[in-house]
Design an enzyme around this catalytic site. Structure first.
Site, short mmCIF file in Angstrom:
data_model
loop_
_atom_site.label_atom_id
_atom_site.label_comp_id
_atom_site.label_asym_id
_atom_site.label_seq_id
_atom_site.Cartn_x
_atom_site.Cartn_y
_atom_site.Cartn_z
N ASP A 90 3.09 9.18 -0.84
CA ASP A 90 1.85 8.42 -0.62
C ASP A 90 2.00 7.75 -1.57
O ASP A 90 1.93 7.92 -2.92
CB ASP A 90 0.78 9.75 -0.54
CG ASP A 90 -0.35 8.75 0.55
OD1 ASP A 90 -0.45 8.12 0.13
OD2 ASP A 90 -0.95 10.31 0.36
N HIS A 135 0.57 -1.28 0.55
CA HIS A 135 -0.20 0.41 0.13
C HIS A 135 0.95 0.93 -0.21
O HIS A 135 0.59 2.25 0.03
CB HIS A 135 -0.44 0.04 0.85
CG HIS A 135 -1.76 -1.65 1.24
ND1 HIS A 135 -3.58 -0.64 0.72
CD2 HIS A 135 -1.90 -2.62 0.77
CE1 HIS A 135 -3.80 -1.65 0.63
NE2 HIS A 135 -3.02 -3.08 1.06
P1 ADQ Z 1 -3.35 5.70 4.35
O1 ADQ Z 1 -1.83 6.72 4.50
O2 ADQ Z 1 -4.25 5.96 5.38
O3 ADQ Z 1 -3.47 4.83 3.97
P2 ADQ Z 1 -5.60 7.30 2.90
O4 ADQ Z 1 -5.15 6.68 0.90
O5 ADQ Z 1 -6.06 8.45 2.62
O6 ADQ Z 1 -4.35 7.20 3.65
O7 ADQ Z 1 -6.31 5.76 3.36
C1 ADQ Z 1 -7.27 7.10 4.06
C2 ADQ Z 1 -8.24 6.37 4.63
O8 ADQ Z 1 -8.68 6.71 5.65
C3 ADQ Z 1 -9.43 7.84 3.59
O9 ADQ Z 1 -10.17 6.22 3.16
C4 ADQ Z 1 -9.96 8.36 4.15
O10 ADQ Z 1 -11.75 8.48 4.05
C5 ADQ Z 1 -10.19 7.40 5.87
N1 ADQ Z 1 -9.61 8.79 7.44
C6 ADQ Z 1 -8.89 9.37 7.31
N2 ADQ Z 1 -8.41 10.81 8.14
C7 ADQ Z 1 -9.44 10.09 8.64
C8 ADQ Z 1 -10.92 10.77 9.82
N3 ADQ Z 1 -10.55 11.84 10.03
N4 ADQ Z 1 -11.55 10.20 9.73
C9 ADQ Z 1 -12.33 8.80 9.28
N5 ADQ Z 1 -11.42 9.17 8.69
C10 ADQ Z 1 -10.57 9.00 7.76
C11 ADQ Z 1 -2.85 3.80 2.53
C12 ADQ Z 1 -1.93 4.40 2.14
C13 ADQ Z 1 -2.12 5.33 1.29
C14 ADQ Z 1 -2.69 4.70 -0.26
C15 ADQ Z 1 -3.81 3.41 1.26
C16 ADQ Z 1 -5.01 2.45 0.74
O11 ADQ Z 1 -0.17 4.88 2.62
O12 ADQ Z 1 -1.24 5.43 -0.40
O13 ADQ Z 1 -3.66 5.34 -0.57
O14 ADQ Z 1 -2.94 2.96 2.48
O15 ADQ Z 1 -4.18 1.55 -0.22
#
Ligand code: ADQ
Length: 465
Positions: free
Chosen positions: A366, A161
């Site tokens: 990211d 990821h």
């Molecule tokens: P993350 O680093 O967690 O994931 P991201 O892809 O942005 O980053 O996913 C975050 C998820 O958590 C989103 O669905 C978002 O809605 C939710 N989220 C974030 N902040 C939140 C909050 N305050 N309250 C509720 N929900 C919240 C890792 C990798 C990424 C990759 C994903 C998926 O770092 O690059 O895209 O895995 O593979």
């Protein structure tokens, strides 16, 4: 896409560090996998959130939920060395190009190896011959190699990821090249973006001496492994529906035209580029007095990995920055930065995206970034908001119609904030429609289908050899 989920015969066994507990999902992995497992009738195996005193080799069934969940428990010492230590203080910073934040301890490396060995023993006990295994993320990189050592010849796929580092960056961690050997134990390795495949090629061929037989097919020590990009998506249609409903239920006062709302949603992580985002907004306010009181930034950043020093540091830095910006610009009717330090229910988040005119997604590095995709899916197509997206998010490869920025360049971000605030509706609609086309075609269902279909192909090629 054949719509069958690439399911094939047998069960799908998904493995990840943390098993979802039914509490609000806050990581991209949980959000994406829950969906895949519900559709496939698979089993999710992962670590229980609570630790145990004695290492246990048994799996505990977690009741409830749409799919079977089996948990193993780690001791507090294992959790510390394997999770906080090697996974999050070595692999995470190195994979995000922050070797300067790496804290390498030989004991953590040992614990990481030992935990993966133990998980392999536990999983091998429940495996059936026709099962297919899908391992997720950097916590479990050596798991397939350990399973192979136990004689497991089932199809094994791995999805990373995070970004994949360059050969050079990999050498900043002791024994970095062993990661290449771990990758080779899989039939299929999925990465997020093309740039990651380029980096992996360099590491596999130059560091480990693997041979690339054809594009993306590697051979080393009698094993073959296929490697390709499978950019993870969201459940686009579902998110659009959710956002429409949630928007109607937002408390009055959230949207007060003509004040414009910018939103940022990130786990509080140094890779997400939050300090540069706040500084860019301050820069914008310095330059654009006309926009004072007419725009504000809502930043939602729940804490993660508390107790790891780099995370405590970033929290402090950010609180200081928000305070300074507000101190310099706020008046009794306007707070430029509202900073919320806790998770928000998914539904509220969807409504807030829809209420926002701009999303600021400015990670320094990211894997993908699902927030960028969720924001676009949540917009009203008739009057959509504008996405400002870092070129260092994997999502940038798929989303060229966003305003793409260099997150290190605060001047550029400030300029693009102005572009977004003043962008005519016709251009916003055009960009949004193009982005939605991609999000519709490559959603999370496409992603899991594509990965599982490729896994079937890759393992059939191995067995047929
Ligand atoms: P993350 O680093 O967690 O994931 P991201 O892809 O942005 O980053 O996913 C975050 C998820 O958590 C989103 O669905 C978002 O809605 C939710 N989220 C974030 N902040 C939140 C909050 N305050 N309250 C509720 N929900 C919240 C890792 C990798 C990424 C990759 C994903 C998926 O770092 O690059 O895209 O895995 O593979």
């Amino acid at each position: 896409m054949d719509g069958s989920g690439g399911l094939g015969r047998g069960r799908l066994i998904c493995l990840s560090n943390r098993i979802p507990t039914g509490a609000e999902p806050s990581g991209g992995l949980v959000v994406a996998l829950a969906d895949v497992l519900e559709r496939s009738g698979g089993i999710w195996i992962g670590a229980a959130p609570e630790t145990t005193d004695q290492p246990e080799d048994d799996l505990t069934e977690i009741e409830g939920g749409a799919f079977r969940r089996l948990a193993f428990r780690l001791t507090a010492a294992e959790q510390e060395g394997y999770y906080a230590g090697f996974s999050n203080s070595v692999l995470w910073p190195v994979f995000h190009d922050r070797a300067d934040l790496m804290e390498f301890r030989r004991e953590d490396h040992e614990t990481y190896r030992a935990v993966n060995r133990r998980i392999a023993r536990i999983v091998a006990k429940v495996l059936r011959r026709e099962d297919r295994i899908w391992i997720h993320d950097y916590h479990l990189l050596p798991l397939a190699a350990e399973l192979r050592r136990l004689g497991v010849e089932n199809p094994i796929g791995f999805f990373l990821h995070t970004p994949f580092p360059t050969a050079l960056a990999l050498q900043s961690m002791p024994q970095g090249n062993e990661i290449c050997g771990w990758l080779m134990a899989h039939d299929l390795v999925g990465l997020q973006a093309q740039r990651d495949c380029v980096h992996a090629r360099g590491a596999l061929t130059r560091l480990a001496g693997a041979e690339e037989l054809e594009e993306g097919l590697y051979a080393l020590d009698g094993r073959r492994m296929r490697l390709a990009a499978f950019p993870i998506g969201i459940d686009t249609a579902d998110f659009t529906r959710l956002a429409g409903q949630a928007f109607d239920r937002l408390p009055p006062g959230i949207v007060k035209p003509p004040r414009q709302l910018m939103i940022g949603v990130d786990r509080l992580d140094y890779s997400k580029g939050l300090p540069n985002r706040f500084r860019a907004f301050r820069h914008f306010l310095d330059l654009q007095e006309d926009w004072h009181r007419r725009v504000s930034l809502l930043q939602i950043a729940p804490p993660t990995r508390e107790g790891v020093k780099a995370y405590d540091d970033i929290r402090e830095e950010l609180e200081g920055l928000a305070g300074k910006v507000n101190g310099a610009f706020a008046d009794i009717t306007w707070t430029p930065i509202r900073y919320i330090h806790r998770p928000v229910p998914r539904e509220t988040l969807a409504g807030l995206y829809r209420a926002s005119h701009i999303a600021l997604v400015t990670p320094l590095m990211d894997g993908m970034n699902l927030v960028a995709k969720e924001f676009v899916a949540a917009q009203d197509p008739e009057d959509p908001g504008v996405l400002i997206l870092s070129r260092f998010a994997g999502a940038a490869e798929q989303m060229p119609e966003a305003l793409i920025v260099n997150p290190h360049d605060e001047g550029e971000i400030a300029a693009q904030i102005l572009t977004a605030l003043t962008m005519p509706r016709s251009e916003r609609r055009r960009r949004h429609a193009a982005l939605m086309e991609g999000l519709g075609a490559q959603d999370v269902h496409w992603w899991s289908d594509a990965f599982l279909t490729a896994l079937t192909g890759a393992s059939a090629a191995r067995v047929g050899r």
